[in-house]
Design an enzyme around this catalytic site. Structure first.
Site, PDB file in Angstrom:
ATOM      1  N   THR A 143       0.848  -1.192   0.000  1.00  0.00           N
ATOM      2  CA  THR A 143       0.000   0.000   0.000  1.00  0.00           C
ATOM      3  C   THR A 143       0.880   1.237   0.000  1.00  0.00           C
ATOM      4  O   THR A 143       1.852   1.323   0.749  1.00  0.00           O
ATOM      5  CB  THR A 143      -0.937   0.026   1.216  1.00  0.00           C
ATOM      6  OG1 THR A 143      -1.827  -1.092   1.151  1.00  0.00           O
ATOM      7  CG2 THR A 143      -1.769   1.302   1.236  1.00  0.00           C
ATOM      8  N   PHE A 150       1.143   5.198   0.725  1.00  0.00           N
ATOM      9  CA  PHE A 150       0.529   6.243   1.542  1.00  0.00           C
ATOM     10  C   PHE A 150       1.114   7.598   1.165  1.00  0.00           C
ATOM     11  O   PHE A 150       2.297   7.706   0.815  1.00  0.00           O
ATOM     12  CB  PHE A 150       0.797   5.996   3.030  1.00  0.00           C
ATOM     13  CG  PHE A 150       0.153   4.752   3.583  1.00  0.00           C
ATOM     14  CD1 PHE A 150      -1.029   4.822   4.310  1.00  0.00           C
ATOM     15  CD2 PHE A 150       0.727   3.506   3.383  1.00  0.00           C
ATOM     16  CE1 PHE A 150      -1.618   3.680   4.824  1.00  0.00           C
ATOM     17  CE2 PHE A 150       0.141   2.352   3.892  1.00  0.00           C
ATOM     18  CZ  PHE A 150      -1.032   2.449   4.615  1.00  0.00           C
TER      19      PHE A 150
END
Length: 400
Positions: free
Chosen positions: A282, A284
């Site tokens: 992921t 960010f």
């Protein structure tokens, strides 16, 4: 069947403080002259037990209205604001931007920054915030909107929020919020996601009938959960699922969450690394009130958003301004332009809209201090109806 989850305390936001600041003349090739430090009112955070419902953070869309206007000359951009290419949308003057050195000093000197993230303790976003800003005070927020507002109102110093996952794709909600709010991207951090199947003490895998987690986490573990024959129940976040399982002492339900969440809420780890693909990362974004001064001493990435008039090959022309200067695009995302009436109808298709107005979000590998990037955006503004630089920031080449 959906679970009623125990909410984490919401971050209550007092009315924003009215401040004034002077914006000095900006230029991409020079540093900002430091302005006197502003006095800042200390604001306390209160906890509320009001658990208002929150929607699916990853898929909902809510953006502010964008007024259509012609892009302005690039030399005016350099003189007025290097991060805004639409004069009609210019906000109030911003405080002095931070430099790249400021960010690195904050991390190495151990400054106790307050960093907002969405979720409760044990969320992957909390780990990302701690990676982005070591020794920070991570502040949980119930919704993505709350984290944006907390930074804007000086309740926290930064926010670290997910923008895309290698398996689940883009977090559309945060793309829309980037445009709605006036924060700047000052960095990125990539986090490897390892899902665990958690349950209360004494509960075995064969005892489970259902599993709770965020929709993306459930999708990332589809094969494992199917083999176990578990009913999926979607909740707001992974750590919140673990908290709900623990606090309600459920014996027939488990949670897909992080190893950190198991320690925080006293749950047993029934299985580790249950995601279908081990390459689960992921990305960010690190958000701040002020932009940073882009540099050329390290790899930089720049994020922009623009809109175009309808016409044959217009998007091709927009992307070509980067290709012809050998600038690599790492991401392109289209989002519907919110709250804008569709005025163009095609009579040949019984009055259905001929096209939908879209915004295009693009990430490219170049610093705004690079003349190629400035030339590319100068070229793009010739036919873009709206263009904004969301941030020019150091890229994260490592995954933790």
């Amino acid at each position: 069947m959906s679970a009623t989850i125990v909410r984490s305390p919401k971050l209550l936001l007092p009315p924003p403080e009215t401040t004034t600041s002077n914006l000095q003349s900006l230029n991409h090739n020079t540093f900002f002259t430091p302005l006197p430090n502003k006095r800042r009112r200390r604001i306390s955070i209160c906890a509320s037990t009001d658990g208002s419902a929150a929607g699916d953070q990853s898929n909902s869309a809510f953006g502010g209205e964008i007024k259509k206007g012609q892009a302005i000359e690039l030399n005016k951009v350099n003189d007025e604001n290097p991060y805004e290419f639409n004069a009609k949308d210019s906000p109030n003057p911003l405080p002095r931007p931070l430099t790249s050195a400021d960010l690195s000093n904050m991390a190495t000197e151990g400054s106790r920054l307050r960093v907002a993230y969405q979720g409760v303790r044990g969320a992957y976003s909390e780990s990302a915030a701690e990676k982005a800003y070591p020794n920070c005070e991570a502040v949980p927020c119930e919704q993505f909107d709350t984290a944006f507002e907390a930074v804007e109102r000086w309740l926290v110093d930064r926010a670290v929020l997910p923008i895309e996952n290698s398996l689940g794709g883009s977090i559309h909600r945060n793309y829309d919020l980037l445009l709605r709010h006036r924060l700047h991207i000052v960095g990125e951090v990539k986090l490897s996601i390892s899902h665990c199947l958690l349950a209360n003490n004494g509960v075995k895998i064969e005892d489970l009938k259902r599993v709770l987690s965020h929709p993306q986490a459930l999708a990332q573990c589809e094969n494992t959960l199917t083999k176990l024959g578990l009913v999926r129940e979607a909740v707001d976040d992974t750590a919140g699922a673990a908290k709900y399982i623990a606090f309600n002492k459920l014996q027939d339900a488990g949670a897909v969450a992080s190893l950190a969440a198991s320690r925080i809420y006293g749950l047993n780890v029934l299985a580790q690394d249950i995601q279908d693909d081990s390459d689960n990362v992921t990305r960010f974004l690190m958000l701040a009130r002020e932009p940073i001064i882009p540099g050329t001493d390290k790899p930089f990435k720049t994020s922009v958003v623009f809109s175009l008039d309808e016409g044959p090959g217009v998007l091709f022309k927009a992307l070509a301004v980067f290709a012809m200067r050998n600038i690599n695009l790492t991401k392109i995302e289209s989002r519907p332009l919110q709250k804008q009436a569709l005025r163009v109808l095609d009579d040949s298709v019984d009055g259905f809209p001929k096209y939908f107005p879209y915004l295009f979000y693009v990430d490219f590998e170049a610093s705004m201090a690079d003349q190629r990037a400035q030339n590319a955006l100068g070229h793009l503004k010739e036919f873009a109806t709206f263009l904004r630089v969301l941030g020019s920031y150091p890229s994260d080449s490592g995954i933790a």
